[in-house]
Design a protein around this motif. Sequence first.
Motif, PDB file in Angstrom:
ATOM      1  N   VAL A  83     -35.245   5.926 -85.510  1.00 21.54           N
ATOM      2  CA  VAL A  83     -33.933   6.175 -84.914  1.00 21.54           C
ATOM      3  C   VAL A  83     -32.966   5.042 -85.259  1.00 21.54           C
ATOM      4  CG1 VAL A  83     -32.674   6.272 -82.714  1.00 21.54           C
ATOM      5  CG2 VAL A  83     -34.748   7.637 -83.039  1.00 21.54           C
ATOM      6  N   PHE A  93     -29.472  10.862 -82.943  1.00 20.98           N
ATOM      7  CA  PHE A  93     -30.810  10.498 -83.420  1.00 20.98           C
ATOM      8  C   PHE A  93     -31.722  10.068 -82.273  1.00 20.98           C
ATOM      9  CE2 PHE A  93     -28.587   9.806 -87.583  1.00 20.98           C
ATOM     10  CZ  PHE A  93     -29.238  10.844 -88.241  1.00 20.98           C
ATOM     11  N   THR A  94     -31.153   9.408 -81.270  1.00 22.24           N
ATOM     12  CA  THR A  94     -31.958   9.028 -80.103  1.00 22.24           C
ATOM     13  C   THR A  94     -32.439  10.268 -79.362  1.00 22.24           C
ATOM     14  OG1 THR A  94     -30.734   6.950 -79.839  1.00 22.24           O
ATOM     15  CG2 THR A  94     -31.943   7.762 -77.914  1.00 22.24           C
TER      16      THR A  94
END
Length: 201
Positions: free
Chosen positions: A40, A159-160
């Motif tokens: 990430v 992305f997290t």
Amino acid sequence: MGSAAVSGFLVGLGLIAAIGAQNAFVLRQGLRREHVGAVVLACGLSDALLMTAGVWGFGTLSNALPWLGGAMRLGGAAFLIVYGALRFRAALRGGEALLPSAATAAPLGRVLATCLLLTWANPHVYLDTLVLVGALSAQYAPYAGYFGLGAVVASFTFFTALGFGARLLAPVFARPRAWVVLEVVVGCTMWAVAAGLLLKG
């Protein structure tokens, strides 16, 4: 100022959310719970660097180096074809071999190298970050920096959520067959992106 940041966030989210090679890889790592934080961070920092470069006007690099686009396109397509083939091979080995509890964890260095290749060898990432974000940010002058910041925050947020949220699908992927389907989908995604790059040539 606030409007520029919100617009940057929405634009960034829209550009990143489309399924692609990088997102498929992040999802796979999240499901395997393997070096998720590092993956990430690598994706977010890569986007941040490229978006910042786009906002500050370095999107003209391709004009200065006419051969760069073609070289990136062919190199990216070759890598995606190979990586897609590896995913199909993994699927053929059967789902039991793909379960996180059964598979040997890949070294961090190998995972990050694959992640960075999927990110930086994809010409689309330069179009989305350097060119589009850079061009759109100019419309918010003198608050272009806030537009870029919004886009960067969107990247890290997406992305997290994708990497760490993938574990919510763990019950589904407790079945070996689900892993086979995932690997086939990832392989098809890689080859589809590669085909798109080659056909544009």
